[in-house]
Design an enzyme around this catalytic site. Sequence first.
Site, short mmCIF file in Angstrom:
data_model
loop_
_atom_site.label_atom_id
_atom_site.label_comp_id
_atom_site.label_asym_id
_atom_site.label_seq_id
_atom_site.Cartn_x
_atom_site.Cartn_y
_atom_site.Cartn_z
N LYS A 161 39.69 41.35 28.54
CA LYS A 161 38.27 41.65 28.39
C LYS A 161 37.70 40.86 27.23
O LYS A 161 38.31 40.77 26.16
CB LYS A 161 38.11 43.15 28.16
CG LYS A 161 36.67 43.65 28.06
CD LYS A 161 36.65 45.17 27.94
CE LYS A 161 35.24 45.73 27.82
NZ LYS A 161 35.24 47.22 27.75
N SER A 212 31.88 49.05 31.01
CA SER A 212 32.04 47.74 30.39
C SER A 212 33.32 47.03 30.76
O SER A 212 33.42 45.82 30.61
CB SER A 212 31.93 47.87 28.88
OG SER A 212 33.00 48.61 28.34
N SER A 261 34.92 53.55 29.82
CA SER A 261 35.07 52.18 30.30
C SER A 261 36.48 51.76 30.68
O SER A 261 36.69 50.63 31.08
CB SER A 261 34.50 51.20 29.27
OG SER A 261 33.10 51.33 29.23
#
Length: 923
Positions: free
Chosen positions: A460, A535, A559
């Site tokens: 990420k 996210s 998330s």
Amino acid sequence: MDKRGWISKEFSKGRRCFSGKTHTRFGSERTSTLSRPGARTGIFLVAFSILGLALEQSTRAFNYVVDANGTYWGIQDAASPRVDTGSIRATQVAPAGQSGAFSTSINGFGGIKVLVQTPRAPRFNGELMRGFGLEFNGVDRFATTQSVDLGGVTISRSVHVNRSANWGRWLDTFTNTTKDPLTIKVAFGGQSGIGAAGATSSAIVNTSSGDTLVTAADAWVEAATPLAGDTPVGGPQATVIGTPSPFSGAMTFAGNWLFDTFNNPLTYSGHEGNFQGYVNTLTLPPGKSKSVLHFIVLGPLVTATTSAGARVAVEATASSLAAAPEISDLTTAEICSIANFNIASLTISGFSYDSCAGKKMGVVAQAPAPNARKPHTSAKYDVVEKTIGQLRRDMERGRTTSQEITRAYLDRIEFYDQGQFGFHAYEIVASDAMAQARAADAARRAGKTGPLLGIPIAVKNLFDTFDMPTTNGSMTFAGFRPAHDAFQVARLREAGAVIIGKAALEEYATSGNYSNDAWGQVWNVFNPSKSAIASSGGSASALAASLAAAALGSQTGDSLYGPASGASLVTLRGTDGLESGTGVMPLVYLTDFGGVMARSVSDLADMLDIVVGTDPNDPATAPADERAPADWRSVLDVHALEGKRIGYIPSVWVDPFLTTGTTNAEKAALKYLVDAGATIVEMGVTVGGTDTPPAPLAPPGDIRSEGWRLYIDSHPELVTQGFSIFTAVDVNCSQKKVAYVRAEASTCSLAPAPRLTAAQIQAFRDYRLGRQNTAKTWMDTAGSDHLGVDAVVYPGLLSDISLNDGGGSKASFGRRDTPGAANGIPTVVFPAGYNDHGQPINIQLLGRAWDDGKLVGMAYAFEHLANAAGNGHVAASTAPALRHERDDDDHGDGNGDEGKGDDSKRDGGKKDDVKKGTDDGKK
């Protein structure tokens, strides 16, 4: 430039030399001459200075048009975050930004779904169309710059907002490029509200026929929000759907926009009553065009006193547009192509219907669609749905190599993640991925072993990587190069993993509903019209589409569990300190948790064996080496649930939207806990306890701002690289953020919050430890017998997921987080099959601090039984295996059934939502 259109350059920064080749999606399609309509755009690999300049010029983001009512129409165009559907994200009554009230309850309205009726159904057939390259003229119009090709039908749309009359116009044109007649169905609509009741919900309140039942005899349909006395609520909205029956081009079906739109009838109540789809059926002769025309009329915010007048005005405008649509600015060919209005009976300035009889009529000029890419790979090895264990064994046995595995993933990324129908799971892909794989193969030949050696992992893009930009999903940090890897990333590299790229995320990781990365919003792999949720959506979509073997994500609220639940994945929000937060951009310092996402519990264990451990730079991890399992695979025990008491809290299984399809399926999956030997124990208020652990009083101080100050202090390279970021105010007030969350400039003059002292920070650490103890007591005494529980079971999602073109602070799914994040205690999340609409579902187990290993063992025992019954992890069908490019049996034209898949489970037995996509290579 290699055959993939990637430009490579070497980077050297600071005291460390490295090959920093990357590619990234530009925020504007005008940053390169290769992005002209019809051109095949490659992925650009650029040096830091070039990248920074290009991104600095690309900060235009998401465009609004303001009308006479003061309503800001937020149109989903090709600007950042490039949702590019042409629908209305939301409407508000103040300038673009995060402070404006919303003037209607719209949550994504004005999109189109298209279904081409053909024996070889194309990918994305029946899904929300996107990727038009919609370009804003700066005033009131949006035009297609690259059409979409769906099964031989070229699709374009134009949007015009009449600012003085408070309505918008959508013209959608379809041209048959094949040699045979084609019948298509076109659904226009969206989400007019959310929930079963209340200030954000909506319901149909009138039609042109004077009732609330939508039929082909209606010219317009009006929806409105329930009134709340003197409290302003969202204004009415009317959709003009065309000339009514008996006109032959009238609407043919009113469908449910949420799922199976072309077969599932419109719902008039409850949460699903917010989703309207108005369907037209068109027959397209070869080489000819037809169009559908729709108007949306918006009223202002209303009260019980002003509602009637606003509705009368909206209905009058809708009636006027139905009888005399304002289309005099269209070309003659466009007017002649309109199929859902009786053009022959209309009087239009400067237009004569006789002109439609000309030989040259019947074809509307459209921007070309990008060339379709063949679904080929140069790798013979198939990575689809392979676990880490399978990949590792095949490498160890000489059946494949890291290079072949990595190439297979890269080819899949190029075909499935880029272009008009790309999932946008990656913001950046490492151009040295193959070099990393070669190094891993060499290490294996030299005798090195390890659970992740040669395994491609996505990260990420809020984890620091020294060789790729770390952007936090925002133009604010475009081009930022941290000097060092995040602790967990460094551990992955040391283990020989291939860091294949940086997964896209919601800007700053602040949303629990959409992954609106500035370079391209992430899409759900199982349901490609829908949100990837929260996210870490990029990490989840990368795994669900088999674009990586595992991923790092993060969670502050939902998330990790949200995206994992929507993608049938496994994840762990561990105990505070289980995994280091060093080198991870913060949202809420000390609450954030950077964690692993995987497609199986054993894969989760393999990842945890590498990333878990004590980090001298993160005090919270001090107990990790001692309290975490030394070997995470050692906890994988099919008997781990035997004799366990699993707490069940009735209130947490209730969807706030009052739907039950998802929770019913999740409740049914609890049988695998029982079958594995556990006992379900009711706990909470229904048996004299509490539904959540009691919360002690938090200490004073701005811990959010302190998190950013600590990150900034540890990254002096921000200043040396030219970033004027010194405090949390500089981060939060950045005018480079996506427009609809951009703070008003006036608020940026606020003084930064005072720094916390070491003692204050320690007080927050002690507070979280206190919450862990309180949660332990809560679990120790749970149940009517007060004998406690070993874990507490929670659902994942509580409802269906909404479509990906909505927003405006409205939820994309029924959400209720576990107390894990707030109390710093672990939650393991794992798949439990499908709900009644074919959407993946998960359940969660919450435990005491440092019960992480026990929870992972329980998840493994559940997975063992659920997978055997076909109700555990499920595979997406929208990104099937690519064919080896040397295969002789090649009928891959990018539109055929090579991308087809069995969607019968996913769509409740319906076949109309089989997917199709074309790709222009744009990233």
